[in-house]
Scaffold this active site. Structure first.
Site, short mmCIF file in Angstrom:
data_model
loop_
_atom_site.label_atom_id
_atom_site.label_comp_id
_atom_site.label_asym_id
_atom_site.label_seq_id
_atom_site.Cartn_x
_atom_site.Cartn_y
_atom_site.Cartn_z
N ASP A 401 0.84 -1.19 0.00
CA ASP A 401 0.00 0.00 0.00
C ASP A 401 0.89 1.25 0.00
OD1 ASP A 401 -2.27 1.55 0.08
OD2 ASP A 401 -3.18 0.45 1.74
N GLU A 404 3.26 4.98 -3.68
CA GLU A 404 3.61 6.17 -4.49
C GLU A 404 4.88 6.88 -4.01
OE1 GLU A 404 0.36 6.67 -2.52
OE2 GLU A 404 0.03 4.95 -3.80
N ASP A 474 -7.86 4.21 -3.94
CA ASP A 474 -8.99 4.29 -3.00
C ASP A 474 -10.13 5.08 -3.62
OD1 ASP A 474 -7.40 2.90 -1.26
OD2 ASP A 474 -6.75 4.67 -0.16
#
Length: 808
Positions: A401, A404, A474
């Site tokens: 997760d 980035e 998300d």
């Protein structure tokens, strides 16, 4: 006196001419030219791929690409000077350099113009990048006015073609930026830069402009068609390895399972209901509080025996992956060691507070910091803790997760942060490539028995080589979001990374009150399940409300029944899906295919944003509008209720160049037309291309429950066709050693014969003998509710060639 003046004038002219002359030299890979104030290098990597490098004279460009792993091949090419142009030609590609302007143009091997730079558009603006001299670099190109281009990663815009689009390309939660596009004309361009980059396209210019670059560095590739371009890009940046068979089954997760008993209980419930399941995911906070963020240990008291949890999941014939992050809390062991090696970034990231309550209380900062994934020693340390704390328990994969990574309240000073490879500004967009790559490479070093599987939120060029499936972030549940997922996933696939999925049902449910009881959301969830059935990964996930199918009712309820139907359909298609995944690895194919990949000459098809091919046989047209609820008065209140009183339809375009069969009814329809397909809640418009050979697997509770010894083989008449059934040990990397088998099927439509070739290859546990139940599909051979059909012929196969005749 006149002679002396004449000599002086001639000397001046010669010196001026020499000053303006453009010099070049032929190199082993191309040419190197000095043009005005620039050095321009053209380097052939293959006959179809060429690299263009430009940098100011007097400077040096010694760049080591993070994305490109290929070294230049020995390519035969010729050079020829024609007027002001220097031409370089391989057998597949021609490159022209204007020796006065520096403009570069590209043509196919048969001299069909493909792309050219805009003359005079090369730009270098000197900057100070965190104390280092560098440049902001820019290059523009001229495209045909009606030319469609695709790729650039994933953005939720609902667009297929990326013409007339402007993007600030900085990795984020929802948007993954890959500075690569490909054209309907059969070429691709990869802008090899990792800093924040602006992409801008209009009818006049298509421009890449990057904040930091020691040079302009891009690769042009001529593939002839979309598959060929993707093959070039993967040749350049790495091939996609195989995933295990189980990863193509159904996945369940939520934000989050709060105890190990709760997680194992979900798997048990699926087994009790006889609904297939292969993957369960543990999301965050199994490590405890935010000061222990990503500790890579089970410090939360709800997970008192993690070894038992993993063993219990495996004992139920399921697999488990777990959330890991690119950041660490200040009380973790990893944080302490990374801080000592100066491998933590000092900018704000998630979570902001040490308190887990919402809203965020910034009076108690979490102190969580992102680690320097560009640093190889930091990547070693990351794996050391991951291996010792979790992998050795038998964990089957990783949910990476915030890859980035999350970067909150960005400031210019944040980008001055020093990384192992220079300023964060210079390498920012490649962070997911480095972090995901570190986990893949380390796991490969310690184990060949378990294929690496990574689910990650962000991606960069080349990430396909690291065993990663990217999800779309998300997202917030809505019908518009569902529709936008289609073009988002297709453009991601057209960026040469084949594995992608979305949170089925949407992550956030902010737009819905009591969503599990809301008829609008219940229908949306079903339609998303239908779409998810035809994505490389089928995974239900979300926050706020659990999404397991039994949360929507029980057997006999239309919502429940539709969800169960599509989970079972996914499993029936596993032989087709797994064989398609082999084509991705072995032949650079793509599983989720925009229509431009197979119907580039059909102008009505190539820009459709709500249809796609799944593999090369199935045309999928998801339902993206609500149909089966209405407002009804209850007392003084208006409430939403389910309404199935009439069956609605969806408009579907069937591309020309092929005939099509309705998957559900067996009806044959001509291509090149629009049809109206009835879509009750449990039907997605699904068409099979004429000439297809489609294998259908057994009914199972998990992917490897039954061997494929009794497959149904469906033949869709109307064109010649072929299919290769791929099988191996379902996990491990023995396939890289040639330990697998293939069975090639071919259909001759004129003679109505199916040829089953001699089996090629072998592997431990391979079936020596089997049956094929062959179904020739027609209107009397629809699939029906049980997803099976009565065979026309049953043949026994022992690995030797068979010819089955259907003339009669």
């Amino acid at each position: 006196m006149k002679k002396r003046v004449f000599k002086i004038v001639m000397l001046f002219l010669l010196l001026t001419s020499a000053a303006n002359a453009q010099s070049y030299s032929v190199t082993s890979t191309g040419v190197k030219a000095g043009i005005n104030d620039l050095t321009v290098e053209i380097q052939f990597y293959t006959p179809s791929i060429v690299r263009v490098v430009k940098y100011p004279k007097g400077s040096v460009c010694a760049k080591q690409s993070l994305s490109v792993v290929k070294s230049p091949e020995k390519v035969s090419f010729i050079t020829k000077k024609v007027g002001d142009n220097l031409l370089l030609k391989s057998k597949a590609l021609s490159v022209a350099i204007d020796l006065h302007s520096g403009q570069v143009g590209f043509s196919s091997g048969n001299q069909l113009p493909l792309l050219k730079e805009k003359a005079g558009s090369t730009s270098f603006a000197e900057i100070n990048d965190a104390g280092e001299k560098s440049f902001t670099v820019s290059q523009s190109f001229e495209l045909d006015k009606d030319e469609c281009i695709y790729g650039l990663g994933q953005q939720h815009q609902g667009k297929m073609s990326k013409r007339n689009v402007s993007l600030k390309m900085v990795q984020g939660n929802l948007d993954d930026y890959i500075p690569f596009f490909q054209s309907v004309k059969g070429y691709g361009l990869f802008w090899d830069n990792y800093s924040s980059t602006y992409f801008n396209d209009n009818q006049e210019l298509t421009t890449f402009k990057s904040e930091v670059g020691d040079c302009i560095d891009y690769y042009f590739m001529s593939g002839g068609n979309a598959d060929g371009v993707i093959a070039c890009m993967r040749n350049l940046t790495g091939q996609a390895p195989m995933f295990p068979l189980w990863t193509y089954g159904f996945w369940q997760s939520r934000e989050r399972y709060k105890t190990q008993d709760e997680l194992v209980g979900v798997v048990k419930k699926f087994r009790e209901l006889n609904v297939p399941l292969d993957g369960i995911i543990q999301d965050w906070q199994y490590w405890g509080n935010n000061y222990l963020w990503n500790a890579m240990e089970f410090l939360n008291p709800g997970f008192d025996d993690p070894q038992k949890m993993v063993n219990d999941v495996h004992g139920l014939n399921a697999h488990m992956i777990i959330s890991i992050w690119s950041s660490f809390g200040p009380k973790t062991k990893e944080f302490s060691e990374l801080e000592k090696m100066n491998a933590l970034f000092n900018f704000k990231t998630w979570p902001e507070s040490g308190s887990e309550k919402f809203p965020v209380n910034k009076d108690y900062p979490s102190g969580v910091k992102v680690y320097d994934a560009y640093n190889p020693k930091a990547r070693d340390l990351y794996w050391k803790y991951l291996n010792n704390g979790i992998f050795k328990l038998g964990m089957d994969g990783w949910w990476m997760d915030s890859s980035e990574p999350d970067h909150l309240d960005e400031t210019p000073a944040d980008f001055d942060t020093k990384t192992y490879l220079g300023s964060f500004r210079k390498v920012r967009n490649a962070y997911p490539l480095m972090s995901v790559g570190g986990v893949y490479q380390h796991q490969r070093e310690v184990s060949s028995d378990k294929r690496v599987f990574i689910l990650t939120r962000s991606a960069f060029a080349g990430q396909q080589r690291y065993g990663a499936n990217t999800w779309s972030g998300d997202i917030t549940a809505s019908w518009e979001t569902l529709k936008n997922q289609i073009s988002t996933g297709l453009n991601f696939s057209l960026s040469a990374i084949p594995n992608w999925n979305s949170d089925i049902g949407g992550f956030f449910l902010w737009k819905y009150k009591n969503p599990l009881e809301n008829p609008d959301y219940r229908e949306l969830h079903v339609r998303w399940m239908e779409f998810g059935t035809f994505c490389p990964m089928m995974r239900s996930h979300g926050e706020g409300y659990p999404r397991e199918l039994y949360q929507f009712g029980k057997k006999g309820n239309p919502t429940y029944d539709a969800i169960e139907k599509y989970i079972n359909l996914r499993y029936s298609l596993l032989p087709y899906i797994y064989s398609a995944s082999w084509q991705v690895t072995a032949n650079q194919s793509s599983m989720m295919r925009a229509l431009v990949m197979d119907f580039a000459s059909d102008k009505q098809a190539i820009n459709l944003n709500d249809e796609f091919m799944f593999g090369k046989s199935l045309l999928v047209s998801p339902v993206t509008q609500p149909m089966y609820w209405k407002n009804q008065l209850q007392g003084n209140d208006s409430v939403k209720v389910e309404d199935y009183s009439s069956v609605k339809t969806k408009t579907v375009y069937l591309p020309k160049g092929a005939d099509w069969y309705d998957f559900w009814t067996g009806e044959k329809v001509n291509g090149g037309q629009t049809v109206q397909k009835e879509v009750p809640l449990d039907i997605i418009p699904l068409y099979v291309k004429a000439g297809s050979i489609l294998p259908i697997g057994p009914k199972v509770q998990y992917a490897t429950e039954k061997k494929w010894g009794n497959l149904e083989i469906r033949i869709y008449r109307g064109a010649d066709g072929e299919f290769t059934l791929y099988e191996d040990e379902n996990d491990n990397y023995n396939y890289e050693k040639g330990i697998y088998s293939t069975i090639h099927f071919s259909w001759n439509d004129k003679h109505k014969t199916l040829t089953i070739d001699k089996r090629s290859g072998q592997f431990p546990g391979m079936l020596e003998n089997r049956k094929f139940n062959i179904v020739v599909v027609g209107t009397d051979r629809g699939i029906g509710a049980e997803l099976s059909a009565t065979p026309n012929q049953v043949v026994k196969y022992n690995g030797n060639k068979l010819v089955v005749n259907f003339e009669k």
